[in-house]
Design an enzyme around this catalytic site. Structure first.
Site, PDB file in Angstrom:
ATOM      1  N   ARG A  30     -21.875  37.633  40.781  1.00  0.00           N
ATOM      2  CA  ARG A  30     -23.162  37.124  41.266  1.00  0.00           C
ATOM      3  C   ARG A  30     -24.138  36.833  40.122  1.00  0.00           C
ATOM      4  O   ARG A  30     -24.975  35.940  40.234  1.00  0.00           O
ATOM      5  CB  ARG A  30     -23.788  38.125  42.230  1.00  0.00           C
ATOM      6  CG  ARG A  30     -23.089  38.093  43.558  1.00  0.00           C
ATOM      7  CD  ARG A  30     -23.674  39.080  44.506  1.00  0.00           C
ATOM      8  NE  ARG A  30     -23.171  38.860  45.844  1.00  0.00           N
ATOM      9  CZ  ARG A  30     -23.203  39.755  46.811  1.00  0.00           C
ATOM     10  NH1 ARG A  30     -23.721  40.947  46.588  1.00  0.00           N
ATOM     11  NH2 ARG A  30     -22.741  39.481  47.995  1.00  0.00           N
ATOM     12  N   GLY A  38     -22.378  36.753  54.813  1.00  0.00           N
ATOM     13  CA  GLY A  38     -23.022  36.570  56.115  1.00  0.00           C
ATOM     14  C   GLY A  38     -23.836  35.288  56.185  1.00  0.00           C
ATOM     15  O   GLY A  38     -23.902  34.627  57.226  1.00  0.00           O
ATOM     16  N   GLY A  72     -17.086  36.129  54.012  1.00  0.00           N
ATOM     17  CA  GLY A  72     -16.407  37.396  54.222  1.00  0.00           C
ATOM     18  C   GLY A  72     -15.043  37.576  53.594  1.00  0.00           C
ATOM     19  O   GLY A  72     -14.839  37.323  52.411  1.00  0.00           O
ATOM     20  N   LYS A 104     -12.197  39.791  65.032  1.00  0.00           N
ATOM     21  CA  LYS A 104     -12.579  39.656  66.442  1.00  0.00           C
ATOM     22  C   LYS A 104     -13.031  38.267  66.860  1.00  0.00           C
ATOM     23  O   LYS A 104     -13.712  37.580  66.105  1.00  0.00           O
ATOM     24  CB  LYS A 104     -13.724  40.634  66.733  1.00  0.00           C
ATOM     25  CG  LYS A 104     -13.278  42.082  66.632  1.00  0.00           C
ATOM     26  CD  LYS A 104     -14.431  42.993  66.919  1.00  0.00           C
ATOM     27  CE  LYS A 104     -13.951  44.431  67.052  1.00  0.00           C
ATOM     28  NZ  LYS A 104     -15.071  45.337  67.218  1.00  0.00           N
TER      29      LYS A 104
END
Ligand code: AMP
Length: 397
Positions: free
Chosen positions: A36, A378, A355, A199
């Site tokens: 980063r 995110g 992610g 999910k």
């Protein structure tokens, strides 16, 4: 809104919101992954090379109010100085008198790092008076923290209003936005999205949006089993969201009506427990025996996916095909990563966004063989879902 390439930084102090929320060694507090920091270097250097000075602000971790030494940005100074080749001066606070004293005297070519903005709770509550104080550190505001662009915090969003004519994106945010537009807005075809992960519930918005854009949608990972069950298959103990069976059926119907080729895995590597040491067997994905669970896709699926991916011109990948953290169940995710690399070699544009697929591509050492790997977990997911990110809107407004 201004453009970083066109702006005259001569004699100006640039207040840059960066995302230096990097992992630190628990004992020595050394930076263990500087990705980063590296990502922000082009923006910082551009300002310095064009006659400006730089005041950096960032958060680190989730400190309690008042701050804890382990979350101090002083731990990041050494690595940042090394990467910039310039000594970085630490301000010790982000809004105290001492900090203002330092940033008011900063000279062209110098770099100051403020203390963790989350040491004040007004950062996350997005308090305007706090944002106004932060704004005093600069003549111009640059947001280059894509990873926090989905948060309406003081330093990421609210502060922008104090720079109505002097606010802009840094190079990192510019390239994140450009790469998403390249995939989702360009006319090239075919466009393939691979959406995996745990999910259906967490990926439903992105899937719905992608159905309006893509030619092929490959569903993988844990969420595939909800689709298989919805179609009447036997999935044993695999991860299933029973509340989402109807949603899965609706997605299948929608894909058909929109002419999207929805690919659901055909075979699976089933395990008798959720463990790397589990006994395994390869079975059809809709015939998983009772007591067994699918933890990765099988060879037929890998081959089908590779064919689809390798004939695509635009590729978006979000979410692993299986439990890639366990060595025995990473083959499907590797196969997809390798197919994306081959497609990229043949000229396709590939974006790895959001992610765990980013973690996967890094783990397999293939990050530099795809077109773009997003830094903004995110935030990237929300951007792909079509949401307006407050940090981006604040600059555009
Ligand atoms: P996400 O953050 O939604 O992209 O989900 C990533 C997680 O999904 C990873 O930790 C994977 O281990 C997990 N995952 C992928 N495939 C499966 C599977 N078949 N069963 C359970 N978890 C899975």
């Amino acid at each position: 809104m201004q453009k970083i390439d066109k702006y005259d930084f001569n004699g100006k102090r640039a207040l840059i919101r960066v995302d230096f929320n990097v992992p630190l060694d628990k004992e020595t507090f050394e930076v263990t992954d500087d990705t980063r920091i590296r990502a922000a270097v082009p923006t910082i250097k551009h300002v310095l090379n064009n006659g400006g000075s730089v005041v950096l602000m960032s958060h680190l971790g989730r400190p309690t109010e008042g701050g804890e030494p382990r979350f101090s940005l002083k731990h990041i100074i050494k690595r940042t100085s090394e990467l910039l080749g310039v000594e970085v001066i630490f301000a010790g606070d982000c809004v105290g008198e001492g900090a203002f004293e330092i940033t008011s005297k900063i000279k062209p070519g110098q770099v100051v790092m403020l203390e963790n903005v989350r040491f004040y709770k007004q950062e996350t509550t997005g308090t305007e008076s706090f944002a106004e104080m932060l704004s005093r550190h600069g003549d111009v505001y640059i947001n280059d923290a894509f990873g926090t662009a989905h948060r309406a915090h003081a330093s990421t969003t609210v502060v922008a209003k104090f720079f109505p004519n002097d606010k802009m994106f840094g190079y990192l945010i510019e390239s994140e936005i450009k790469s998403v537009s390249k995939v989702l807005e360009s006319d090239e075809k075919p466009l393939t999205a691979i959406v995996g992960g745990a999910k259906v519930s967490s990926k439903i918005t992105i899937i719905e949006r992608l159905l309006d854009k893509v030619d092929h949608l490959i569903v993988g990972g844990g969420m595939a089993y909800t689709f298989v069950k919805a179609m009447g298959g036997k999935v044993g103990n695999s991860l299933v969201e029973d509340d989402f069976l109807t949603v899965a059926k609706e997605i299948i119907a929608k894909a058909k009506s929109k002419g999207v080729d929805l690919y659901i895995p055909v075979d699976t590597l089933a395990a008798d427990s959720f463990s790397n040491e589990a006994a395994t067997q390869l079975v059809r994905i809709d015939e998983i025996p009772d007591g067994w669970m699918g933890l990765d896709v099988g060879p037929d699926t890998m081959e089908d996916c590779a064919k689809i991916i390798e004939t695509s011109k635009l590729i978006l990948w979000n979410g692993p095909m299986g439990v890639f953290e366990l060595e025995n169940f990473q083959k499907g995710t590797i196969a997809v990563a390798e197919a994306i690399v081959r497609a990229t070699e043949k000229g396709a544009f590939s974006l790895i966004g959001g992610g765990d697929s980013v973690a996967a591509i890094n783990k397999f050492g293939l990050a530099d063989k795809v077109s773009y790997v997003s830094t903004g977990g995110g935030a990237m997911l929300e951007y792909l879902e079509g949401k307006e990110l407050p940090g981006i809107k604040a600059i555009l407004d």
